[in-house]
Design an enzyme around this catalytic site. Sequence first.
Site, short mmCIF file in Angstrom:
data_model
loop_
_atom_site.label_atom_id
_atom_site.label_comp_id
_atom_site.label_asym_id
_atom_site.label_seq_id
_atom_site.Cartn_x
_atom_site.Cartn_y
_atom_site.Cartn_z
N GLY A 1 0.80 -1.21 0.00
CA GLY A 1 0.00 0.00 0.00
C GLY A 1 0.83 1.26 0.00
O GLY A 1 0.29 2.37 -0.03
N HIS B 1 -0.37 5.09 7.30
CA HIS B 1 -1.46 4.12 7.31
C HIS B 1 -2.78 4.80 7.70
O HIS B 1 -3.77 4.13 7.97
CB HIS B 1 -1.18 2.99 8.31
CG HIS B 1 0.17 2.38 8.15
ND1 HIS B 1 1.27 2.78 8.90
CD2 HIS B 1 0.62 1.41 7.31
CE1 HIS B 1 2.32 2.07 8.53
NE2 HIS B 1 1.96 1.24 7.57
N ASP C 1 -17.89 21.83 -21.01
CA ASP C 1 -17.73 22.00 -19.56
C ASP C 1 -18.36 23.28 -19.06
O ASP C 1 -18.09 23.72 -17.94
CB ASP C 1 -16.24 21.96 -19.18
CG ASP C 1 -15.40 22.88 -20.05
OD1 ASP C 1 -15.99 23.69 -20.80
OD2 ASP C 1 -14.15 22.78 -19.98
N GLY C 2 -19.22 23.89 -19.89
CA GLY C 2 -19.99 25.04 -19.44
C GLY C 2 -19.20 26.32 -19.30
O GLY C 2 -19.63 27.22 -18.56
N ASP C 3 -18.08 26.45 -20.01
CA ASP C 3 -17.26 27.64 -19.82
C ASP C 3 -17.09 28.47 -21.10
O ASP C 3 -16.25 29.36 -21.14
CB ASP C 3 -15.88 27.25 -19.29
CG ASP C 3 -15.04 26.51 -20.33
OD1 ASP C 3 -15.62 26.03 -21.33
OD2 ASP C 3 -13.81 26.40 -20.13
N CYS C 4 -17.88 28.18 -22.14
CA CYS C 4 -17.74 28.92 -23.40
C CYS C 4 -17.94 30.42 -23.17
O CYS C 4 -17.22 31.25 -23.72
CB CYS C 4 -18.72 28.39 -24.44
SG CYS C 4 -18.59 29.18 -26.05
N GLY D 1 -7.60 22.45 -36.98
CA GLY D 1 -8.64 22.09 -36.02
C GLY D 1 -9.33 20.78 -36.33
O GLY D 1 -9.93 20.15 -35.45
N PRO E 1 -22.49 26.48 -29.01
CA PRO E 1 -22.17 27.77 -28.38
C PRO E 1 -21.07 28.53 -29.12
O PRO E 1 -21.12 29.76 -29.22
CB PRO E 1 -21.74 27.39 -26.96
CG PRO E 1 -21.35 25.95 -27.04
CD PRO E 1 -22.24 25.36 -28.07
#
Length: 576
Positions: free
Chosen positions: A59, A222, A402-405, A487, A558
Amino acid sequence: MEVPKKLVNSVSGCVDDALAGLVACHPGLRLLQGHRVVLRADLAAIRGRVALISGGGSGHEPAHAGYIGKGMLTGVVAGAVFTSPAVGSILAAIRAVTQAGAAGTLLLVKNYTGDRLNFGLALERARAGGADVRMLVVGDDSAFAAPKKAGRRGLCGIVLLHKVAGAMAEAGATLDEIVEKVSAVAKAMGTLGLSLSPCSVPGSKPTFHLAEDEMELGLGIHGEAGVRRMKVLPADEAVETMLAHMTDPSSASHLPLRPGASVVLVVNNLGGLSCLELNIMAGAAVRRLESRGIRIARALVGSFMTALEMAGVSLTLMLVDEELVGLIDAPTTAVAWPNLAAAPVTSQRQEIPAPTEEQGTVQHEASTGPGAARVQRVLERVCGTLLDMQDKLNELDRAAGDGDCGHTHARAARAIQEWVHAGPPPAAPAPLLSALADLLLEKMGGSSGVLYGLFLTAAARSLLNRDDLPAWADAVDAGVEAMQQYGGAAPGDRTMLDPLWAVAQALGALRSPGAQLLPVLAAAVQSGEAAAEATKEMEAGAGRASYIGSARLLQPDPGAVAVAAVLRAVLEGLQG
């Protein structure tokens, strides 16, 4: 609290599977039949040299089997996850190296009760059989202010001792010499851990719980409790807190660190910290140590002694002289030892000067007059439009991205506004577009910034030494071609290229004799808006949206909407 997911075949077989995978991928390692023991494949090479054996519960990978190799460990004995290895396996490892002709064996053991007991019993049984075996118990934990009966816990510092002992053994040092040297080094180092999360043994729930805004200082590998639970700190403050605790003279486990001292620094990922965070912590550690007048002879940054998936970090400092640095620099074939540069560490490295602008590139000279005023009016209209539609673009982007345009385009708009307010922009087409390309590439971010930069750069080249109307049609064609080439999108792929392609087709009318800019541009903008709206009926063929099922894309792209809005703003700005 649920049992966390793990990528294992079975809980009971996970350690054996991990060891088998390690050996399968590294030809220099071998398993010892019937035991959880990994040995050097070239055991014959240790004849006449001291053998080094370490180990403990699993571990903590890559510890300890990752440190097997010429110039480090000879073998490692693994237990179940967070469980000391079996006495019989430790004894088998000792016998294997003894029978290979080792000139004595040193057991390097972290200070935990189970490890001390099991390795100690194996040592006594091996000695009873005539083997020359010693054991060094390593405790480098700097967490506790008052001495504990059990002593300091063994943490990441033992990895440095593997290297020191291994280099000495490879150079032919005797068992007595190695024990004396490593024992002294072990007293001149300290380690402290800090974690944002617990860890979980396969098949079990997390070892402890931390609130979302909490971090724990001084915990063990641990999941054992630390010395302080506190609110999450910025990286710089977290490192300062760790160093202050490690060097506090009132603490029984402190490391005496005085200005002018030289150290080896280990910034160790406890398993689940991102590389980005780890490098931030490493940079902070270097700066904080330098501010104390400490010379950092070497720095190791990575995963060396983990606690499964714990999102945390430990700092190890080992006081060194030139001889010790030489042992750290000595070559090794161990797969987990980093490829260290034989040079000190500093945050004051001189930067490479930025390249000067090559001759023949477009110069971004500002200008004044009616043309400059018109350019400024158009840019202000474009920026205002993008800022006003930020939320709309973000909402459209959540379906497939990702909603950031909107955020990305707003960032570009603010950058352009700052640029315009700093001084009049170029009025000539080629310098203007080239300057905008540079600005967006630097400030906008994301693939959108690169695509706009490609378009504007290619368009600017077409406008060099030209200001006729056909040149603008050629410029848009060149920009569209560059976006397609790099692109990967094509018309109909539901991207920002769709409205630009439609506009390019319409602007071809500028090549006709007697064409007038504004009527042709107005028609082109309408074509672009229609193409942007039509993307809601298209199946995405490029970009992030191409990974989403078409049934989820019931609204326009978008990026296409943003391009259409920019084109409309340009038209309105030119119309005055």
